[in-house]
Motif scaffolding. Structure first.
Motif, PDB file in Angstrom:
ATOM      1  N   PRO A 111       7.429  -2.629   8.150  1.00  0.00           N
ATOM      2  CA  PRO A 111       7.428  -4.066   8.464  1.00  0.00           C
ATOM      3  C   PRO A 111       7.955  -4.366   9.867  1.00  0.00           C
ATOM      4  CG  PRO A 111       8.286  -3.683   6.254  1.00  0.00           C
ATOM      5  CD  PRO A 111       8.180  -2.348   6.912  1.00  0.00           C
ATOM      6  N   ALA A 112       8.952  -3.602  10.336  1.00  0.00           N
ATOM      7  CA  ALA A 112       9.475  -3.832  11.683  1.00  0.00           C
ATOM      8  C   ALA A 112       8.465  -3.466  12.753  1.00  0.00           C
ATOM      9  CB  ALA A 112      10.758  -3.026  11.883  1.00  0.00           C
ATOM     10  N   MET A 113       7.525  -2.597  12.440  1.00  0.00           N
ATOM     11  CA  MET A 113       6.474  -2.203  13.382  1.00  0.00           C
ATOM     12  C   MET A 113       5.262  -3.125  13.305  1.00  0.00           C
ATOM     13  SD  MET A 113       6.822   1.879  12.598  1.00  0.00           S
ATOM     14  CE  MET A 113       5.344   2.377  13.447  1.00  0.00           C
ATOM     15  N   GLY A 114       5.291  -4.110  12.437  1.00  0.00           N
ATOM     16  CA  GLY A 114       4.166  -5.014  12.295  1.00  0.00           C
ATOM     17  C   GLY A 114       3.086  -4.518  11.364  1.00  0.00           C
ATOM     18  N   GLY A 115       3.404  -3.569  10.498  1.00  0.00           N
ATOM     19  CA  GLY A 115       2.414  -3.033   9.575  1.00  0.00           C
ATOM     20  C   GLY A 115       2.230  -3.905   8.350  1.00  0.00           C
ATOM     21  N   THR A 116       1.106  -3.734   7.701  1.00  0.00           N
ATOM     22  CA  THR A 116       0.792  -4.481   6.488  1.00  0.00           C
ATOM     23  C   THR A 116       1.344  -3.767   5.265  1.00  0.00           C
ATOM     24  OG1 THR A 116      -1.334  -3.348   6.226  1.00  0.00           O
ATOM     25  CG2 THR A 116      -1.303  -5.346   7.587  1.00  0.00           C
ATOM     26  N   ASP A 117       1.188  -4.406   4.113  1.00  0.00           N
ATOM     27  CA  ASP A 117       1.622  -3.766   2.866  1.00  0.00           C
ATOM     28  C   ASP A 117       0.817  -2.507   2.578  1.00  0.00           C
ATOM     29  OD1 ASP A 117       3.470  -5.812   2.488  1.00  0.00           O
ATOM     30  OD2 ASP A 117       2.020  -7.057   1.405  1.00  0.00           O
ATOM     31  N   LYS A 118      -0.447  -2.507   2.943  1.00  0.00           N
ATOM     32  CA  LYS A 118      -1.272  -1.317   2.765  1.00  0.00           C
ATOM     33  C   LYS A 118      -0.772  -0.184   3.656  1.00  0.00           C
ATOM     34  CE  LYS A 118      -6.060   0.323   3.015  1.00  0.00           C
ATOM     35  NZ  LYS A 118      -7.469  -0.050   3.341  1.00  0.00           N
ATOM     36  N   ASP A 119      -0.372  -0.512   4.886  1.00  0.00           N
ATOM     37  CA  ASP A 119       0.184   0.509   5.771  1.00  0.00           C
ATOM     38  C   ASP A 119       1.469   1.097   5.190  1.00  0.00           C
ATOM     39  OD1 ASP A 119      -1.857   0.094   7.608  1.00  0.00           O
ATOM     40  OD2 ASP A 119      -0.741  -1.468   8.678  1.00  0.00           O
ATOM     41  N   THR A 120       2.298   0.250   4.592  1.00  0.00           N
ATOM     42  CA  THR A 120       3.532   0.738   3.978  1.00  0.00           C
ATOM     43  C   THR A 120       3.230   1.719   2.856  1.00  0.00           C
ATOM     44  OG1 THR A 120       4.610  -1.371   4.488  1.00  0.00           O
ATOM     45  CG2 THR A 120       5.675   0.044   2.874  1.00  0.00           C
ATOM     46  N   ALA A 121       2.259   1.381   2.004  1.00  0.00           N
ATOM     47  CA  ALA A 121       1.885   2.275   0.909  1.00  0.00           C
ATOM     48  C   ALA A 121       1.358   3.604   1.444  1.00  0.00           C
ATOM     49  CB  ALA A 121       0.842   1.605   0.018  1.00  0.00           C
ATOM     50  N   THR A 122       0.584   3.548   2.526  1.00  0.00           N
ATOM     51  CA  THR A 122       0.033   4.780   3.109  1.00  0.00           C
ATOM     52  C   THR A 122       1.132   5.659   3.683  1.00  0.00           C
ATOM     53  OG1 THR A 122      -2.017   3.606   3.647  1.00  0.00           O
ATOM     54  CG2 THR A 122      -1.616   5.691   4.768  1.00  0.00           C
TER      55      THR A 122
ATOM     56  N   TRP B 180      -0.577  -3.184  -4.112  1.00  0.00           N
ATOM     57  CA  TRP B 180      -1.294  -2.735  -5.303  1.00  0.00           C
ATOM     58  C   TRP B 180      -2.755  -3.145  -5.254  1.00  0.00           C
ATOM     59  CZ3 TRP B 180      -0.556   0.505  -9.247  1.00  0.00           C
ATOM     60  CH2 TRP B 180      -1.415   0.417 -10.345  1.00  0.00           C
ATOM     61  N   ARG B 181      -3.049  -4.326  -4.730  1.00  0.00           N
ATOM     62  CA  ARG B 181      -4.432  -4.813  -4.684  1.00  0.00           C
ATOM     63  C   ARG B 181      -5.245  -4.128  -3.600  1.00  0.00           C
ATOM     64  NH1 ARG B 181      -1.384  -9.588  -5.268  1.00  0.00           N
ATOM     65  NH2 ARG B 181      -1.572  -9.989  -3.031  1.00  0.00           N
ATOM     66  N   THR B 182      -4.616  -3.723  -2.515  1.00  0.00           N
ATOM     67  CA  THR B 182      -5.356  -3.173  -1.376  1.00  0.00           C
ATOM     68  C   THR B 182      -5.397  -1.647  -1.340  1.00  0.00           C
ATOM     69  OG1 THR B 182      -3.352  -3.321  -0.022  1.00  0.00           O
ATOM     70  CG2 THR B 182      -4.868  -5.197   0.039  1.00  0.00           C
ATOM     71  N   ALA B 183      -4.446  -0.972  -1.990  1.00  0.00           N
ATOM     72  CA  ALA B 183      -4.396   0.499  -1.929  1.00  0.00           C
ATOM     73  C   ALA B 183      -5.470   1.111  -2.818  1.00  0.00           C
ATOM     74  CB  ALA B 183      -3.023   1.005  -2.360  1.00  0.00           C
ATOM     75  N   ALA B 184      -6.045   2.209  -2.347  1.00  0.00           N
ATOM     76  CA  ALA B 184      -7.055   2.930  -3.126  1.00  0.00           C
ATOM     77  C   ALA B 184      -6.371   3.784  -4.195  1.00  0.00           C
ATOM     78  CB  ALA B 184      -7.891   3.817  -2.210  1.00  0.00           C
ATOM     79  N   TRP B 185      -7.146   4.092  -5.248  1.00  0.00           N
ATOM     80  CA  TRP B 185      -6.596   4.929  -6.305  1.00  0.00           C
ATOM     81  C   TRP B 185      -6.365   6.355  -5.826  1.00  0.00           C
ATOM     82  CZ3 TRP B 185      -4.383   3.958 -10.823  1.00  0.00           C
ATOM     83  CH2 TRP B 185      -4.564   2.701 -11.399  1.00  0.00           C
ATOM     84  N   VAL B 186      -7.295   6.869  -5.068  1.00  0.00           N
ATOM     85  CA  VAL B 186      -7.178   8.236  -4.560  1.00  0.00           C
ATOM     86  C   VAL B 186      -7.335   8.196  -3.041  1.00  0.00           C
ATOM     87  CG1 VAL B 186      -8.118  10.567  -4.575  1.00  0.00           C
ATOM     88  CG2 VAL B 186      -8.108   9.221  -6.687  1.00  0.00           C
ATOM     89  N   ARG B 187      -6.340   8.711  -2.363  1.00  0.00           N
ATOM     90  CA  ARG B 187      -6.380   8.802  -0.900  1.00  0.00           C
ATOM     91  C   ARG B 187      -5.541   9.996  -0.471  1.00  0.00           C
ATOM     92  NH1 ARG B 187      -3.811   7.877   3.793  1.00  0.00           N
ATOM     93  NH2 ARG B 187      -5.068   7.057   5.538  1.00  0.00           N
ATOM     94  N   ILE B 188      -6.141  10.873   0.319  1.00  0.00           N
ATOM     95  CA  ILE B 188      -5.450  12.069   0.787  1.00  0.00           C
ATOM     96  C   ILE B 188      -5.012  11.845   2.231  1.00  0.00           C
ATOM     97  CG2 ILE B 188      -5.629  14.536   1.234  1.00  0.00           C
ATOM     98  CD1 ILE B 188      -7.752  14.692  -0.926  1.00  0.00           C
ATOM     99  N   PRO B 189      -3.706  11.805   2.490  1.00  0.00           N
ATOM    100  CA  PRO B 189      -3.244  11.673   3.886  1.00  0.00           C
ATOM    101  C   PRO B 189      -3.702  12.866   4.720  1.00  0.00           C
ATOM    102  CG  PRO B 189      -1.471  11.221   2.327  1.00  0.00           C
ATOM    103  CD  PRO B 189      -2.590  11.825   1.530  1.00  0.00           C
ATOM    104  N   TYR B 190      -4.020  12.623   5.957  1.00  0.00           N
ATOM    105  CA  TYR B 190      -4.540  13.677   6.829  1.00  0.00           C
ATOM    106  C   TYR B 190      -3.913  13.545   8.211  1.00  0.00           C
ATOM    107  CZ  TYR B 190      -7.565   9.757   8.183  1.00  0.00           C
ATOM    108  OH  TYR B 190      -8.030   8.526   8.573  1.00  0.00           O
ATOM    109  N   PRO B 191      -3.894  14.619   8.999  1.00  0.00           N
ATOM    110  CA  PRO B 191      -3.308  14.555  10.342  1.00  0.00           C
ATOM    111  C   PRO B 191      -4.065  13.576  11.240  1.00  0.00           C
ATOM    112  CG  PRO B 191      -3.571  16.832   9.620  1.00  0.00           C
ATOM    113  CD  PRO B 191      -4.300  15.987   8.629  1.00  0.00           C
ATOM    114  N   PHE B 192      -3.328  12.980  12.154  1.00  0.00           N
ATOM    115  CA  PHE B 192      -3.866  12.028  13.139  1.00  0.00           C
ATOM    116  C   PHE B 192      -4.567  10.851  12.463  1.00  0.00           C
ATOM    117  CE2 PHE B 192      -4.229  16.310  15.168  1.00  0.00           C
ATOM    118  CZ  PHE B 192      -3.181  16.165  16.068  1.00  0.00           C
TER     119      PHE B 192
END
Length: 742
Positions: A243-254, A460-472
């Motif tokens: 939140p201090a960086m200006g990210g959204t709730d979806k960014d926080t979940a990621t 919860w509404r914006t995050a995907a059920w399956v998402r694999i974090p990846y470099p860059f």
């Protein structure tokens, strides 16, 4: 065997019975380890007191050699009064030496048992009962011994043993002899010392040891238990920085999911290639303060589009450069030399300053919703302190799961407050950003709704059920000189933190301390882990969590395999996007309240390191006090040079905005930003002051509490003593510098 002349035996037989042992024995000099586990110090004490140690096996050799010579006859008899045999070689006198022990091939065994569970401790003496192998007590002077010629005497002194037995018939020992021979007292610690306070020989009291295998199901349970007790340190950092960086709730979940993935991978790497101690790797609070400094720099304040991604890429570049420096420091073996300058007097204030760095952020953020934060703080204190002794089916649930249990209860309480309309204000919509609210009445309540309501997050509404974090995943990292210089110093402070954690953990699990080479290898692997965190984009570097020490203490589990299985579960959960979304939906006031407790715990863990030095020494008190005070006061001075920041930033972020407007003006904006930023970090200033003072002010090793690390001599005498730290057999041949890193 026949030993001694008949006149000597008769002389002993005519000695009066019932003579007190204290009149025969000289006062026993206690063995007080001054430097931790040091075999050379132990041998020096044994030589000085006449004790025969089987540490290197010389007693066995002496016993076998003596058994062969005893068969020769009277030519090898001992002159027991002078302690010299007739061949001219020196032998011990028959009078009882300061330490008496049992006769066996291994000589006398020193077992200074310690720990709170030792039931056989009496007045600073540790007693062991052994009916099969009788021993004599040298501590209790009230016991009486019958030392007449019919008794068998086993005497230890100066590397030899002599057994004298009269030729007359053996008389039955009296009751006092039986009681005397069934005990052995070795005064290892003085009466006023408590060996339970961190001695090298402390009883570990662990349920599951480092390499034990209780079964797959128990390992799953203990692994998940370990990570749940560290939940606050693993998942709450993204709730602050995003939140201090200006990210959204979806960014926080990621970012939460990415942090779970990186923590699982780096823990497995440390378990196989690092120090191999049962330590969880994760995003450390050491990196949180510099991240806040970078994201609150002047050039990022006016960004409106892609602010979060731009700041994240800047952090990634700085973390990667700092991790490269840490890899060089570790894998080159330089850390093995630098670690000799790191002592408890340096580690204690440095770690404490990490927690104290956030005192201006903690409750000011939690106080935005006191009806949630205060019950949260009170509940976690009740669980961890007042209810810590309550056991449910053999598990101290409240002590181990204090953080997750309190979060679930208060989160449910906050949900009922939200559903009951406690935060409903007429004409105000919590979904409207505060910048778009026009009415003053709603603008006044927007801050409260954002921090207190449980339904403001749309993760919860914006995050995907399956998402694999990846470099860059946030873009190509940005490398700048000013942020790179900051992270290099922060990586050094992180290494200092880890060194203290390595040493304390080895004591907690009752293992020998690692060698400087193993410590250097662990720091190098931590640098590699931070590089992975920079590539994936967690916003902070990865290091050994200081809270591991507290977790091992409360769970009594120090199993390497359990942590590996728990790390696999972390990696699995990171692929489920909804898991990160749930964690990202925790109200910010609740998260800040938990962090208040965690930061206070870090301060306490840091100061507890002082138990390994002389805390009553004025030298140590002055160094710790001056470094901590200036570590708080100097950043406060630097933070005065920011008049414009007070009008733009929230009050709890103002202390982290001093890098852009500081007192240092060298003509280079890059250097100015780096130096002002470092001077505004409490932990950096505290470390530099403590490091310089501790290594320049005179003081003995015992006074300073110098860390005792294992060395090559220990490995030579006992190759299996450091087997817990050995690299896997398939990996060891590929080690670039085996002599430096093992």
């Amino acid at each position: 065997m026949e030993s001694g002349s008949s006149s000597d035996a008769a002389g002993r037989a005519n000695k009066p019975k019932g003579r007190k042992l204290g009149s025969v024995l000289p006062k026993l000099e206690p063995f007080i380890p001054r430097k931790g586990h040091d075999p050379r110090e132990l041998r020096s004490w044994a030589k000085r007191t006449g004790f025969v140690s089987d540490f290197s096996g010389e007693s066995s050799a002496n016993v076998s050699h003596r058994g062969q010579n005893d068969k020769v006859g009277s030519s090898n008899d001992l002159d027991l009064d002078k302690g010299i045999d007739k061949n001219g070689s020196s032998s011990p006198k028959i009078e009882i030496d300061p330490v008496l022990g049992r006769t066996r091939n291994g000589g006398i065994e020193i077992e200074p048992l310690a720990g709170s569970r030792s039931k056989n401790r009496r007045n600073g003496v540790f007693w062991r009962r052994d009916s099969a192998e009788p021993r004599l007590a040298a501590k209790d002077q009230d016991n009486k011994a019958d030392l007449h010629g019919n008794a068998t005497e086993t005497v230890s002194g100066n590397g030899h043993e002599a057994t004298a037995k009269a030729t007359t018939s053996v008389a039955e020992p009296n009751k006092e002899d039986e009681r005397l021979e069934s005990q052995v007292g070795i005064d290892v610690f003085p009466d006023d010392a408590d060996p339970g306070n961190g001695g090298w020989n402390q009883s570990s009291e662990m349920k599951i040891g480092l390499r034990e295998n209780p079964g797959f199901v128990p390992l799953i349970y203990y692994g998940l238990q370990h990570y749940l007790s560290l939940a606050g340190s693993l998942i709450f950092i993204p709730l602050i920085i995003v939140p201090a960086m200006g990210g959204t709730d979806k960014d926080t979940a990621t970012v939460v999911s990415t942090m779970l993935l990186v923590s699982g991978i780096t823990t497995i790497l440390n378990s196989y290639f690092g120090t191999r101690l049962p330590l969880v790797q994760g995003s450390s609070f050491v990196y949180l303060a510099p991240a806040l400094v970078i994201m609150n720099s002047e050039e990022f304040r006016n960004l409106s589009e892609h602010k979060f991604r731009h700041i994240m890429r800047e952090l990634q570049g700085a973390i990667i450069i700092g991790s490269i420096f840490q890899c060089i420091l570790g894998f080159s073996g330089l850390m093995s030399f630098f670690v000799r300058l790191i002592n408890p007097v340096v580690v204690a204030p440095t770690v404490a300053a990490v927690g104290l760095a956030f005192f201006s952020y903690g409750f000011p953020q939690a106080g935005s919703c006191v009806e949630i934060s205060l019950p949260q703080i009170l509940l976690i204190l009740i669980f961890s302190l007042y209810l810590q002794g309550i056991s449910i089916r053999g598990h101290r649930v409240f002590r181990i799961y204090a953080v997750p249990l309190s979060v679930i209860i208060i989160w449910a309480y906050a949900f009922f407050l939200t559903a009951g309309g406690a935060y409903n204000y007429r004409g105000c919509n919590p979904d409207i950003p505060s910048s778009n609210i026009l009415t003053d009445s709603c603008r006044k309540h927007a801050y409260t709704m954002k921090h207190c309501r449980t339904d403001v997050s749309n993760a919860w509404r914006t995050a995907a059920w399956v998402r694999i974090p990846y470099p860059f995943q946030w873009g190509i990292p940005i490398v700048r000189l000013r942020t790179s210089l900051m992270m290099i110093f922060v990586a050094l402070v992180s290494s200092i933190d880890s060194v203290g954690t390595y040493h304390i953990t080895s004591i907690r699990i009752n293992s020998k301390p690692p060698t400087p080479g193993i410590v250097s290898r662990g720091i190098g692997v931590e640098g590699l882990c931070s590089a992975l965190a920079g590539l994936w984009g967690t916003g902070t570097g990865s290091t050994t969590l200081t809270e591991n020490v507290h977790t091992i203490n409360i769970t009594k589990v120090a199993n390497r395999r359990a942590l590996e299985i728990g790390a696999v579960f972390l990696i699995f959960f990171s692929f489920i996007g909804k898991v990160g979304a749930i964690l990202a939906s925790i109200p910010q006031a609740l998260a800040a309240a938990i962090l208040c407790f965690i930061w206070a715990l870090i301060v306490a863990l840091g100061l507890s390191t002082l138990q390994y030095c002389q805390t009553g020494s004025f030298r140590n008190m002055a160094i710790v006090g001056v470094s901590l005070f200036l570590g708080l006061s100097v950043p406060a001075y630097v933070q005065q040079y920011q008049p414009t920041s007070i009008l733009i930033l929230p009050s709890y972020l103002v202390p982290y905005a001093a890098a852009s407007n500081g007192p240092v003006h060298s003509g280079s904006s890059q250097i100015d930003f780096a130096v002002n930023g470092l001077l505004s970090l409490n932990m950096v200033v505290t470390f530099l002051i403590a490091f310089v003072l501790d290594n320049t002010v005179p003081g003995s090793r015992q006074e300073r509490g110098v860390y005792i690390w294992s060395n090559a001599e220990d490995i030579t005498m006992d190759p299996s003593s450091l087997s817990d730290y050995n690299l896997p057999k398939k990996v060891a041949p590929f080690c670039p510098c085996p002599k430096c890193l093992s």
